[in-house]
Motif scaffolding. Structure first.
Motif, PDB file in Angstrom:
ATOM      1  N   TYR A  39       0.830  -1.199   0.000  1.00 41.12           N
ATOM      2  CA  TYR A  39       0.000   0.000   0.000  1.00 41.12           C
ATOM      3  C   TYR A  39       0.869   1.255   0.000  1.00 41.12           C
ATOM      4  N   ASP A  40       2.010   1.192   0.690  1.00 35.26           N
ATOM      5  CA  ASP A  40       2.869   2.362   0.823  1.00 35.26           C
ATOM      6  C   ASP A  40       3.465   2.826  -0.500  1.00 35.26           C
ATOM      7  N   LEU A  41       3.518   1.968  -1.494  1.00 30.43           N
ATOM      8  CA  LEU A  41       4.110   2.321  -2.779  1.00 30.43           C
ATOM      9  C   LEU A  41       3.079   2.550  -3.883  1.00 30.43           C
ATOM     10  N   GLN A  42       1.805   2.455  -3.556  1.00 31.46           N
ATOM     11  CA  GLN A  42       0.775   2.630  -4.577  1.00 31.46           C
ATOM     12  C   GLN A  42       0.619   4.098  -4.946  1.00 31.46           C
ATOM     13  N   GLU A  43       0.263   4.328  -6.189  1.00 30.52           N
ATOM     14  CA  GLU A  43       0.119   5.686  -6.714  1.00 30.52           C
ATOM     15  C   GLU A  43      -1.215   6.286  -6.276  1.00 30.52           C
ATOM     16  N   PRO A  44      -1.189   7.477  -5.687  1.00 28.42           N
ATOM     17  CA  PRO A  44      -2.423   8.104  -5.224  1.00 28.42           C
ATOM     18  C   PRO A  44      -3.512   8.218  -6.288  1.00 28.42           C
ATOM     19  N   ALA A  45      -3.161   8.597  -7.497  1.00 29.07           N
ATOM     20  CA  ALA A  45      -4.180   8.750  -8.543  1.00 29.07           C
ATOM     21  C   ALA A  45      -4.828   7.415  -8.883  1.00 29.07           C
ATOM     22  N   ALA A  46      -4.027   6.365  -8.941  1.00 32.45           N
ATOM     23  CA  ALA A  46      -4.579   5.035  -9.234  1.00 32.45           C
ATOM     24  C   ALA A  46      -5.486   4.569  -8.089  1.00 32.45           C
ATOM     25  N   VAL A  47      -5.046   4.783  -6.861  1.00 32.29           N
ATOM     26  CA  VAL A  47      -5.864   4.392  -5.712  1.00 32.29           C
ATOM     27  C   VAL A  47      -7.164   5.187  -5.693  1.00 32.29           C
ATOM     28  N   ALA A  48      -7.093   6.480  -6.016  1.00 32.89           N
ATOM     29  CA  ALA A  48      -8.303   7.308  -6.045  1.00 32.89           C
ATOM     30  C   ALA A  48      -9.309   6.754  -7.048  1.00 32.89           C
ATOM     31  N   ALA A  49      -8.829   6.390  -8.236  1.00 36.09           N
ATOM     32  CA  ALA A  49      -9.725   5.852  -9.266  1.00 36.09           C
ATOM     33  C   ALA A  49     -10.304   4.510  -8.840  1.00 36.09           C
TER      34      ALA A  49
END
Length: 185
Positions: free
Chosen positions: A120-130
């Motif tokens: 989770y710590d390396l996931q991209e904010p924009a991808a997680v938001a989508a």
């Protein structure tokens, strides 16, 4: 914050202390941390409530420091959001099982192991938001489709905790609301 900031690229971030509390007590009394009162949740309003909260998650994930942990052992915004994305997915699976099967036993889900394994710590904010937006919209639609005569259908966690469709929705919604408080959104 630059992408070469060590707080963003740590190959092995500080471990988060596992949350071993059984949060089902939130169904019986208000949460002293976030003020959520499960008994006040109308199951017919879960879908609209989830939809109204989704923009707050997106806005939090747009913060420049969304990937930075406020303290070494406290999740960042993106970690909390990835968790809530997965909460939506897990609870959708559980809701579907309750509506399709008499008193199903839910597969165990170790949220802390998932956070580590899926980084989770390396996931991209924009991808997680989508992804969170899609998962929350699907969960909202699922709850909108629940009929009043289905609210008392039951299901159980592997530890024996029992839920009805009504209490599963209340418990789920607490998670979404509580973590918004955790990230200050």
């Amino acid at each position: 914050m630059p992408d070469d900031d060590p707080r963003l690229t740590d190959p092995d971030p500080a471990p988060i202390v596992a949350d071993t509390k059984d949060w089902t007590w939130v169904l019986e009394r208000p949460c002293p941390e976030c003020g959520f009162v499960a008994a006040d949740v109308d199951p017919a309003a879960i879908g609209s409530t989830v939809r109204s909260l989704a923009p707050r998650w997106r806005a939090a994930l747009e913060r420049p420091d969304a990937r930075v942990r406020p303290e070494p052992a406290t999740w960042s915004v993106v970690e909390y959001a990835a968790h809530v994305r997965d909460v939506n997915r897990i609870f959708a699976t559980r809701l579907h099982a309750m509506l399709a099967t008499a008193d199903p036993v839910f597969a165990n889900w170790d949220q802390d192991a998932t956070a580590r394994a899926d980084r989770y710590d390396l996931q991209e904010p924009a991808a997680v938001a989508a992804e969170l937006a899609v998962a929350a919209a699907a969960m909202a639609d699922d709850f909108d489709a629940v009929r009043p005569d289905q609210l008392d259908r039951t299901g159980r966690r592997s530890n024996g905790s029992r839920f009805t469709v009504r209490t599963l929705g209340q418990y789920y919604l607490h998670d979404v609301v509580h973590h918004l408080r955790d990230i200050g959104a």
